[in-house]
Design a protein around this motif. Structure first.
Motif, mmCIF file in Angstrom:
data_model
loop_
_atom_site.group_PDB
_atom_site.id
_atom_site.type_symbol
_atom_site.label_atom_id
_atom_site.label_comp_id
_atom_site.label_asym_id
_atom_site.label_seq_id
_atom_site.Cartn_x
_atom_site.Cartn_y
_atom_site.Cartn_z
ATOM 1 N N ALA A 185 0.835 -1.198 0.000
ATOM 2 C CA ALA A 185 0.000 0.000 0.000
ATOM 3 C C ALA A 185 0.869 1.247 0.000
ATOM 4 O O ALA A 185 1.993 1.241 0.530
ATOM 5 C CB ALA A 185 -0.916 -0.001 1.219
ATOM 6 N N SER B 263 -1.892 -5.149 -0.336
ATOM 7 C CA SER B 263 -3.236 -4.632 -0.604
ATOM 8 C C SER B 263 -3.297 -3.727 -1.821
ATOM 9 O O SER B 263 -4.386 -3.322 -2.236
ATOM 10 C CB SER B 263 -3.752 -3.888 0.626
ATOM 11 N N GLY C 215 -2.805 -0.472 -4.537
ATOM 12 C CA GLY C 215 -3.229 0.917 -4.467
ATOM 13 C C GLY C 215 -2.258 1.910 -5.050
ATOM 14 O O GLY C 215 -2.622 3.063 -5.299
ATOM 15 N N GLN C 216 -0.981 1.508 -5.263
ATOM 16 C CA GLN C 216 -0.040 2.434 -5.865
ATOM 17 C C GLN C 216 -0.434 2.713 -7.314
ATOM 18 O O GLN C 216 -0.998 1.854 -7.997
ATOM 19 C CB GLN C 216 1.371 1.868 -5.817
ATOM 20 N N SER C 217 -0.129 3.902 -7.774
ATOM 21 C CA SER C 217 -0.476 4.289 -9.141
ATOM 22 C C SER C 217 0.731 4.203 -10.059
ATOM 23 O O SER C 217 1.865 4.455 -9.642
ATOM 24 C CB SER C 217 -1.038 5.711 -9.168
ATOM 25 N N TYR D 127 -3.709 1.305 -11.485
ATOM 26 C CA TYR D 127 -3.600 1.135 -10.040
ATOM 27 C C TYR D 127 -3.287 -0.320 -9.733
ATOM 28 O O TYR D 127 -3.957 -1.240 -10.208
ATOM 29 C CB TYR D 127 -4.894 1.564 -9.357
ATOM 30 N N ASN E 201 -4.851 -5.450 -5.386
ATOM 31 C CA ASN E 201 -4.689 -6.226 -4.168
ATOM 32 C C ASN E 201 -4.362 -7.673 -4.548
ATOM 33 O O ASN E 201 -5.132 -8.333 -5.240
ATOM 34 C CB ASN E 201 -6.007 -6.167 -3.375
ATOM 35 N N THR F 83 -9.020 -4.641 1.367
ATOM 36 C CA THR F 83 -9.105 -3.400 0.600
ATOM 37 C C THR F 83 -9.415 -3.696 -0.862
ATOM 38 O O THR F 83 -8.668 -4.434 -1.516
ATOM 39 C CB THR F 83 -7.782 -2.615 0.679
ATOM 40 N N SER G 176 -9.447 -3.384 -4.868
ATOM 41 C CA SER G 176 -8.546 -2.822 -5.868
ATOM 42 C C SER G 176 -9.220 -1.632 -6.544
ATOM 43 O O SER G 176 -10.427 -1.660 -6.817
ATOM 44 C CB SER G 176 -8.184 -3.876 -6.916
ATOM 45 N N LYS G 177 -8.437 -0.611 -6.812
ATOM 46 C CA LYS G 177 -8.982 0.569 -7.479
ATOM 47 C C LYS G 177 -9.072 0.315 -8.980
ATOM 48 O O LYS G 177 -8.170 -0.306 -9.567
ATOM 49 C CB LYS G 177 -8.096 1.783 -7.220
#
Length: 302
Positions: A58, A70, A72-74, A83, A86, A150, A152-153
């Motif tokens: 994260a 989890s 979330g990094q871009s 993105y 997870n 969390t 995933s975006k």
């Protein structure tokens, strides 16, 4: 004219159908994994060689939290913002319910468990070299890591790059099973090639890309623009890096250069993981880098 139009329409339909057939998601041979005995301890080495955590932890994670994958990094690119998902052991939001074959399809073929093309922000163009035992061992190790719920975006990608079917054509061009550096190589150099061109995916950062985002193999490891927009990722062929094998091994161990400078940026995380590998693996990568064809740094490369 009507017959001509009908014939043209039929040709378009046939061509479109043919394109969909030859570019449909591909899968590994499940039988190649059936008799394997996974070794999670070795899976930890595969995990470190691939630097899985440095992408999938994260944003802002520190210490043990970096093994909570989890996501979330871009990742910013010319095609949009991706993105990182997870991949923790959570069965709903992560990959806890994935089988070894599911993971192999993702890593080696770029195919998700819903039979969808995955975007090559996941460096499967490099991971396609991974052998079944390493994938099985990695899956076993990932199962020992914490679960996190969390979600995933979703990626932020515009048309037409949001059409996943087009990735089948991309894979035809760039998902190549052949090695970039060919023999004759010693056993040590072959091991280094496997690590560098495979799970270590060195070329994904250190090689330039063409207009479609594929790696330019003619300038393999010759340096590339930093996706962050800050400077360049260096040329690590013998044409841009005059270090000895021992120098490279030390750098991959401690992060210190022969001039007593130290690694910076994302390379810090690469070295954090490579330093955990057996020294023989770091020596193997160093030996491989000395065998890579020299490419001279071009004016303006920095």
């Amino acid at each position: 004219m009507r017959n001509f139009l009908m014939s043209g329409a039929a040709l378009v339909l046939i061509s479109g159908a043919g394109f969909m057939v030859i570019t449909k998601p591909q899968h590994v041979d499940a039988a190649a994994f059936a008799a394997l005995t996974p070794d999670p301890a070795h899976g930890k080495e595969v995990y470190d060689a691939g630097g899985c955590a440095s992408c999938h932890w994260a944003p802002g994670a520190e210490g043990e939290a970096r093994d909570v994958l989890s996501g979330g990094q871009s990742i910013t690119s010319a095609f949009g913002t991706f993105y990182v998902p997870n991949i923790s052991s959570d069965p709903a939001e992560g990959i806890g319910d994935w089988s070894t074959v599911d993971l192999a399809n993702a890593l080696v073929k770029g195919t998700g468990p819903a039979d969808e093309h995955l975007y090559p922000a996941l460096p499967y163009a490099s991971y396609t070299h991974m052998v079944p035992q390493d994938v099985a061992d990695l899956r076993a190790y990932l199962a020992t890591l914490p679960a996190d719920p969390t979600p995933s975006k979703p990626h932020e990608i515009g048309f037409p790059f949001n059409i996943r079917a087009l990735l089948g054509g991309w894979k035809l061009l760039y998902l190549k099973p052949d090695w970039v550096v060919t023999g004759p190589l010693t056993a040590e150099e072959e091991r280094g090639r496997y690590l560098a061109e495979g799970p270590g995916h060195c070329g994904e950062c250190h090689s330039p890309r063409d207009a479609l985002g594929g790696i330019d193999r003619s300038r393999w490891l010759a340096g590339a623009p930093n996706p962050s927009g800050r400077g360049r990722i260096p040329n690590i062929t013998p044409g841009g890096l005059d270090w000895t094998k021992d120098d490279i091994t030390e750098y991959l161990t401690s992060g210190f250069t022969p001039d007593f400078d130290s690694a910076g940026g994302e390379m810090v995380y690469v070295i954090d993981h490579f330093a955990l590998l057996p020294e023989s693996d770091r020596q193997a990568v160093a030996a491989y880098l000395k065998k890579v064809p020299a490419v001279e740094t071009q004016p303006g490369d920095g």
